[in-house]
Design an enzyme around this catalytic site. Structure first.
Site, PDB file in Angstrom:
ATOM      1  N   LYS A   9      63.330 -36.700  76.838  1.00 23.96           N
ATOM      2  CA  LYS A   9      63.952 -36.853  77.996  1.00 23.96           C
ATOM      3  C   LYS A   9      65.723 -36.604  77.993  1.00 23.96           C
ATOM      4  O   LYS A   9      66.023 -35.781  78.796  1.00 23.96           O
ATOM      5  CB  LYS A   9      63.810 -38.163  78.484  1.00 23.96           C
ATOM      6  CG  LYS A   9      64.513 -38.688  79.874  1.00 23.96           C
ATOM      7  CD  LYS A   9      64.376 -40.216  80.235  1.00 23.96           C
ATOM      8  CE  LYS A   9      64.857 -40.540  81.357  1.00 23.96           C
ATOM      9  NZ  LYS A   9      64.969 -41.995  81.595  1.00 23.96           N
ATOM     10  N   GLN A  10      66.096 -37.171  76.955  1.00 29.78           N
ATOM     11  CA  GLN A  10      67.512 -36.709  76.474  1.00 29.78           C
ATOM     12  C   GLN A  10      67.456 -36.757  74.894  1.00 29.78           C
ATOM     13  O   GLN A  10      67.090 -37.517  74.344  1.00 29.78           O
ATOM     14  CB  GLN A  10      68.626 -37.672  76.993  1.00 29.78           C
ATOM     15  CG  GLN A  10      68.200 -39.312  76.813  1.00 29.78           C
ATOM     16  CD  GLN A  10      69.451 -40.082  77.748  1.00 29.78           C
ATOM     17  OE1 GLN A  10      70.478 -39.580  77.819  1.00 29.78           O
ATOM     18  NE2 GLN A  10      68.843 -41.198  78.047  1.00 29.78           N
TER      19      GLN A  10
ATOM     20  N   GLU B 277      64.013 -42.483  75.187  1.00 29.53           N
ATOM     21  CA  GLU B 277      63.140 -43.115  75.892  1.00 29.53           C
ATOM     22  C   GLU B 277      61.757 -42.622  76.230  1.00 29.53           C
ATOM     23  O   GLU B 277      60.867 -43.444  76.569  1.00 29.53           O
ATOM     24  CB  GLU B 277      63.808 -43.397  77.481  1.00 29.53           C
ATOM     25  CG  GLU B 277      65.163 -44.331  77.278  1.00 29.53           C
ATOM     26  CD  GLU B 277      65.576 -44.512  78.882  1.00 29.53           C
ATOM     27  OE1 GLU B 277      65.978 -45.738  79.008  1.00 29.53           O
ATOM     28  OE2 GLU B 277      65.459 -43.703  79.753  1.00 29.53           O
TER      29      GLU B 277
END
Length: 802
Positions: A617-618, A497
């Site tokens: 973000k991840q 994201e």
């Protein structure tokens, strides 16, 4: 705190909204935040009640644009119960609120009883005239009858005599104002408000959602206990509020109790004539609080028995809280009857507008092994919206089904066009609708559900139709590139994201996102497997209905073997060109900002963009290790013509671990899962992060707007499938344990293809048993050994690495 109790001592308005979210009570049909009944929406409090799947659409003019948004509706507030003392020999007291009387609060404790599903509040305060009053309040949202809730309040006058005035009401003057980021958007969803009374102790309020036109009725019955005529009872009806004002005699040694029972019905309910009649009748016939508590606690006891989980220490307490909230949002007894999906923030607040994302990817693997009927119902939500997904694909010039990143009532794309960065105050384009991997999540759940349950009726019908249409989408989206002699998927956004496009590019989207491409190849391969194994008659019928021919299957096979996966510096690239991005000064940003989980917001506020950096973000590449066992992952890469050995995977994990800010609550779950296999010494840090995500509000204020349901369910699944290494395939239970030193003993119960199984992990050994009440044995595969565990049998198996 006891193992089954979650307690808060003292009153702190700065954390009250967080407590309200974590103390939400629900039953799958509706839920109510744990707000104090005498408070109103404001900076410190946010009463909220939400019915599963009840959405409404509004329009807003913002920055010269007309924007539409659909959100889960905040319903009229049934909690309202204010009080003030009227001593016989002194001045009257004021209406109590913890905020006005915070200086006089001598005791304030909230206790969430997980075993029985109740929230109890005990307070003692001294008013400005020196008089002391005690209040004990308990509430429930009934787990047996999904339309009922109740609030019981006992007042004790310690050193004064007189009366206490109680205001019990339903308040319709509510809106969706619980998230500051949405404050510029229209928020009033309820219209055509009306009130009335049915009997001396019952009032009702009815309204409609303005666009979706759902009729909503709440009826409230208010009585004093023990029964006896209060000095005065007045029914108070207004345009937006209905209630009772009771004046009750009270004295030291003579406490008084008020019970408020509420019924909620909507026009979507089955087997009712009208929501008004149904709500009034239900409120009239409901037992007293003790009777409701008895059947409510019994329903919870049955749920706990079916989802047995034994984990020692603080980790076990948090996991039990996570399970509690999962079962309140997605109740096996009630959600299965509704047309609802998996709301990312539960029924606990208004963040993400109550939308359905991909969180079922983290929820259904747990439910498959405990409440398979519930999994099936949640996948049926997706199947009912398959036509909308097919229309979206056609509109984009693609075949098959393109599921939306954010879904609501009817399956159209609900992702907003813009989002607010609260750090900079700027509205920015929202390109997350390019996360087409949500379709792979739907397909993944269809396949895993079939493997876990053996439910061929669903898998060979609705499940197959979804899987085939999602495979169609990926085969039609992939473009052949002669320079690579491979197929490519361009213009997407991955689970990370942070990266929505290339630096200085004119448009959004990334090419060859590794997670997207590998999962697309997996979907195509599983669709081919299912097409081959479908019974002939059913295959012919389905193929004819969706016009699926052999030439498409040939393309599926080709694309599933030749999708491109990019690499750089000896690791899997997150997307094509990731390795060419700049490195971020991680230490510098941590020194300047401390918490950099939302690095994207920080950089944007500086006039920069995270698109320029190798910062996630991840880490979505690591998501592959979450979804697939090491053997499955290696097989998938081999099918694509790549070699993925242990060394390459370890390098990949280490590479992204150093470049991830963990701006998502899901990140801790994924990292803990993956590291338990290859870096167990580092896994526990991420386990703790995943467990603390909501209870400690690590994201800094987000939990107050609603819990993170996917992360909560993910921690539960981390125990049963991650650390136990449990897989369901080929009709067997496969176990490949990866216990951590900090969590080497735990146990749980599951249902595998209708058979109850108990699993216990201890250092060096695994215990597995089938209760004598079952009728069939279970085949268990551990390393190279296969054992058949019969009903009433228990087996103690040594772990291979021990």
């Amino acid at each position: 705190m006891a193992d089954w109790t979650w307690e808060y001592e003292g009153y702190d308005p700065r954390t009250e909204r967080l407590r309200e979210a974590l103390c939400t009570l629900g039953n799958g049909y509706f839920a109510t935040r744990g707000a104090a009944p005498e408070t109103v929406a404001g900076p410190a409090h946010y009463p909220g009640t939400y019915a599963a799947g009840l959405y409404n659409r509004l329009g807003t003019s913002l920055a010269g644009r007309r924007l539409e948004h659909e959100e889960m509706v905040n319903l009229p507030n049934w909690l309202v119960l204010g009080f003030r003392p009227h001593p016989a020999d002194g001045p009257d007291g004021e209406w109590f609120t913890p905020d006005h009387d915070i200086g006089g609060l001598l005791r304030y404790r909230q206790a969430l009883d997980l075993r029985r599903g109740t929230l109890t509040r005990r307070l003692r305060y001294r008013d400005r005239h020196g008089r002391h009053t005690g209040v004990e309040q308990s509430r429930l949202v009934h787990m047996a009858d999904p339309h009922l809730a109740a609030l019981r309040t006992t007042f004790t006058a310690e050193d004064w005599t007189g009366t206490i005035e109680v205001d019990s009401a339903i308040d319709g003057m509510v809106g969706n104002t619980g998230v500051a980021r949405y404050r510029d958007l229209a928020s009033r969803h309820l219209t055509r408000m009306g009130t009335g009374s049915a009997e001396p102790d019952i009032v009702w309020l009815r309204c409609r959602s303005s666009v979706s036109d759902v009729r909503i009725v709440l009826a409230a019955r208010t009585r004093s206990v023990p029964e006896g005529a209060p000095e005065d009872v007045r029914t108070r009806l207004g345009d937006f509020r209905a209630g009772h004002r009771l004046t009750l005699p009270i004295a030291p040694g003579r406490p008084v109790t008020v019970e408020k029972t509420v019924a909620l019905h909507t026009s979507r309910d089955r087997a009712i004539g009208s929501p008004l009649e149904a709500a009034v009748e239900r409120a009239r016939e409901a037992p007293d609080f003790a009777g409701l508590l008895d059947t409510h606690a019994g329903a919870w006891d049955r749920l706990w028995r079916r989802s047995e989980l034994e984990v020692p220490g603080q980790a076990g307490r948090v996991l039990r809280l996570h399970l509690f909230h999962l079962l309140q949002t997605l109740s096996p007894g009630h959600t299965t009857e509704l047309d609802v999906g998996v709301p990312a923030r539960g029924l606990h607040g208004e963040a993400y507008r109550g939308h359905v994302f991909w969180d079922e990817l983290f929820v259904l693997p747990y439910l498959n092994l405990h409440f398979p009927d519930l999994s099936r119902a949640l996948m049926s939500y997706r199947h009912r919206r398959l036509p909308a997904a097919c229309r979206a694909a056609r509109a984009a010039g693609r075949p098959g089904a393109m599921y939306p990143w954010q879904s609501g009532s009817d399956g159209r794309e609900e992702t907003p066009q813009v989002h607010l960065n609260p750090r900079s105050g700027r509205w920015l384009p929202d390109n997350s609708r390019l996360q087409h991997h949500v379709g792979s999540a739907v397909a993944y759940n269809v396949w895993r559900y079939g493997q876990a349950t053996g439910d061929t009726e669903f898998t060979h019908s609705r499940g197959a139709e979804m899987l085939f249409q999602i495979a169609r989408f990926w085969a039609g989206t992939a473009e052949y590139d002669g320079a690579y002699e491979r197929y490519r998927i361009k213009g997407v956004v991955g689970p990370d994201e942070y990266h929505e496009g290339y630096p200085d590019a004119s448009g959004p989207g990334l090419d060859d996102n590794a997670y997207t491409n590998v999962t697309a190849a997996w979907v195509l391969a599983r669709a081919l497997d299912l097409a081959r194994t479908l019974p002939a008659a059913r295959r012919r019928e389905l193929f004819e209905r969706i016009a699926l021919g052999p030439e498409e299957l040939e393309r599926w096979d080709e694309v599933s073997r030749r999708l491109r996966v990019p690499f750089h510096r000896g690791v899997v690239s997150q997307f094509d060109g990731y390795g060419e991005l700049a490195e971020l000064d991680w230490d510098g940003y941590r020194q300047r900002y401390g918490d950099i989980r939302r690095l994207d917001r920080i950089l944007e506020s500086e006039g920069d963009t995270v698109n320029r950096y190798q910062a996630s973000k991840q880490a979505d590449v690591l998501m592959l290790g979450y979804l697939f066992s090491p053997g499955e992952l290696a097989e998938m890469f081999a099918r694509l013509g790549y070699a993925l050995d242990d060394d390459l995977w370890r390098r990949t994990v280490d590479y992204y671990l150093a470049r991830t800010s963990h701006g998502s609550t899901l990140s801790g779950v994924v990292h803990a899962w993956v590291l338990a296999r290859i870096r167990p010494g580092r896994a526990w840090t991420h386990v703790k992060e995943a467990l603390a995500g909501d209870v400690a509000d690590l994201q800094g204020g987000t939990t107050a707007e609603g819990i993170h349901l996917g992360a909560m369910a993910g921690t539960l699944d981390l125990v049963q499938r991650g650390l136990a290494g449990l897989e369901t395939r080929e009709g067997s239970l496969w176990l490949n344990p990866a216990p951590l030193p900090e969590l080497s003993e735990f146990g749980f119960s599951i249902r595998h293809r209708g058979v109850g199984v108990r699993v216990r992990m201890k250092p060096g050994q695994l215990w597995i048993g089938v209760p004598p009440t079952e009728e069939s044995p279970v085949r268990v595969v551990l390393a190279e050994d296969t054992v058949l565990v019969a009903p009433g049998e228990e087996r103690l198996l040594p772990l291979p690495h021990a």
